[in-house]
Scaffold this active site. Structure first.
Site, mmCIF file in Angstrom:
data_model
loop_
_atom_site.group_PDB
_atom_site.id
_atom_site.type_symbol
_atom_site.label_atom_id
_atom_site.label_comp_id
_atom_site.label_asym_id
_atom_site.label_seq_id
_atom_site.Cartn_x
_atom_site.Cartn_y
_atom_site.Cartn_z
ATOM 1 N N THR A 202 -66.676 15.326 21.053
ATOM 2 C CA THR A 202 -66.998 16.622 21.656
ATOM 3 C C THR A 202 -65.733 17.169 22.298
ATOM 4 O OG1 THR A 202 -69.306 16.113 22.046
ATOM 5 C CG2 THR A 202 -68.286 17.615 23.623
ATOM 6 N N ARG A 230 -82.816 18.601 18.377
ATOM 7 C CA ARG A 230 -82.396 18.090 19.684
ATOM 8 C C ARG A 230 -81.235 18.933 20.238
ATOM 9 N NH1 ARG A 230 -77.238 16.084 21.781
ATOM 10 N NH2 ARG A 230 -77.681 14.588 23.409
ATOM 11 N N VAL A 231 -81.312 19.278 21.509
ATOM 12 C CA VAL A 231 -80.237 20.020 22.157
ATOM 13 C C VAL A 231 -79.683 19.153 23.286
ATOM 14 C CG1 VAL A 231 -79.669 22.064 23.535
ATOM 15 C CG2 VAL A 231 -81.220 22.270 21.571
ATOM 16 N N GLY A 232 -78.361 19.038 23.355
ATOM 17 C CA GLY A 232 -77.740 18.233 24.405
ATOM 18 C C GLY A 232 -77.333 19.061 25.610
ATOM 19 N N ASP A 233 -76.400 18.527 26.373
ATOM 20 C CA ASP A 233 -75.960 19.186 27.610
ATOM 21 C C ASP A 233 -74.904 20.261 27.372
ATOM 22 O OD1 ASP A 233 -74.288 17.004 26.735
ATOM 23 O OD2 ASP A 233 -73.127 17.290 28.574
ATOM 24 N N THR A 253 -68.625 15.408 28.837
ATOM 25 C CA THR A 253 -68.859 14.815 27.520
ATOM 26 C C THR A 253 -69.496 13.446 27.702
ATOM 27 O OG1 THR A 253 -67.836 13.955 25.500
ATOM 28 C CG2 THR A 253 -66.450 13.977 27.468
ATOM 29 N N GLY A 254 -70.514 13.177 26.900
ATOM 30 C CA GLY A 254 -71.199 11.898 27.030
ATOM 31 C C GLY A 254 -72.635 12.024 26.560
ATOM 32 N N THR A 255 -73.472 11.145 27.031
ATOM 33 C CA THR A 255 -74.883 11.160 26.633
ATOM 34 C C THR A 255 -75.556 12.368 27.289
ATOM 35 O OG1 THR A 255 -74.790 8.767 26.593
ATOM 36 C CG2 THR A 255 -76.976 9.764 26.521
ATOM 37 N N GLY A 256 -75.785 13.386 26.456
ATOM 38 C CA GLY A 256 -76.245 14.662 26.977
ATOM 39 C C GLY A 256 -77.494 14.570 27.840
#
Ligand code: ASP
Length: 333
Positions: A202, A230-233, A253-256
């Protein structure tokens, strides 16, 4: 006995010695002294970095980060806005197949690409995001158009793709996003051949310009094998992206899911605004305190030009530069 002023200064402010910037436990610290006129940080994702042991791969990633950071510095040095610097840097990384944004985005569980991005202007709190776009070459620029040309802050799915068409932005086929590397990652995940660490890739940028305005932006293909829809952060203001002139600009950046749950980017700003913490202390609190090891990292710049890069993963691809001559990129740990 009266100490000479210079000796007193060195005793009280060791930073007068010109201590170089250092990094400890993934935390970059800027030297003290006069605040910079402008400052910028970029990231290329947090996670595991098997490629850092391959000199060719390492050089390729480092060269890409360096070129993107140089482009951002040139804009800021020439008096350009933090928003323009952030958008331009992210476009460069989106066009680079090494990163999980734009070309090179990861695959969903049904073998497609769905991209997310957002951008925020710290001066006005204007912001824009797009989620799950499938045909847009540069999602960060579409996010800027959402900010500037609609009364909304987030457009998702087919409506966002349709908006892109109406605005006349560059559209691409799904094949444009394809890279062998990302397809292999999906296949490995699906085969459950091994527990795959969350791959980095990312991209994000934060900047302070000569007028004192902050901006932040983030762009991603999301997580490998993510569920369709699926939508992340990254497209969510307050989770993956936040900027406010009074405090700081942050890109994560990371696990949303964790970044959304803890409102990471906004929470760092709130710790500064309501808790009186410095940017460094606020970022440490959230990334090293609230989040769990392995969740991810952030880059941030304060209204005073303090640059902070902190992560709780094995590594984070990152870079930082300012008007005082700081210029550094790191790939991995
Ligand atoms: N935060 C992104 C997401 O969850 C992924 C990443 O930063 O690697 O979509």
């Amino acid at each position: 006995m009266r100490l000479p002023w210079a000796a007193l200064c060195l005793l009280l402010f060791p930073a007068c010695l010109g201590v170089p910037s250092t990094e400890e436990h993934g935390v970059a610290r800027s030297p003290g002294g006069r605040p910079p006129d402008y400052a910028i940080a970029i990231h290329g994702g947090a996670g595991s970095f098997p490629q850092q042991n391959d000199p060719v791969e390492r050089e390729a990633y480092t060269a890409s980060l360096r070129a993107a950071l140089e482009a951002g510095v040139a804009i800021l040095d020439g008096g350009g806005t933090s928003l323009d610097a952030v958008e331009s840097v992210i476009r460069i990384l989106e066009d680079d197949p090494l990163f999980n944004a734009g070309r090179g985005a990861v695959y969903t569980n049904d073998g497609r690409h769905e991209l997310d991005a957002s951008l925020m202007d710290g001066a006005s709190l204007a912001c824009g995001g797009v989620a799950g776009v499938t045909r847009v070459k540069n999602p960060i620029s579409l996010a800027r158009l959402v900010m500037e040309r609609t009364p909304h802050v987030l457009l998702a799915g087919p409506g966002a793709d349709q908006f892109a068409k109406l605005e006349g932005v560059d559209l691409v086929d799904q094949e444009y996003y394809h890279t062998e590397r990302r397809l292999l990652q999906l296949q490995r995940r699906q085969d459950r051949e091994r527990a795959v660490d969350r791959e980095h890739g990312t991209v994000g940028a934060v900047a302070l310009d000569r007028r004192g305005n902050l901006a932040a932006g983030t762009s991603t293909g999301g997580l490998t094998g993510k569920q369709h829809g699926r939508v992340g952060d990254s497209p969510l203001i307050g989770a993956g992206t936040f900027a406010k002139n009074a405090t700081c600009a942050v890109s994560g950046t990371g696990t949303g899911e964790e970044f959304i749950r803890h409102g990471v980017a906004r929470s760092i700003s709130d710790h500064m605004e309501y808790g009186g913490l410095s940017l460094q202390a606020a970022a440490d609190q959230v990334v090293l305190g609230t989040l769990e090891p392995g969740d991810g990292g952030i880059i941030a710049v304060s209204h005073a030009g303090e640059l902070v890069l902190v992560f709780n993963t094995e590594g984070m691809a990152r870079g930082a530069a300012d008007s005082r001559g700081r210029f550094e990129v790191h790939f991995g740990d």
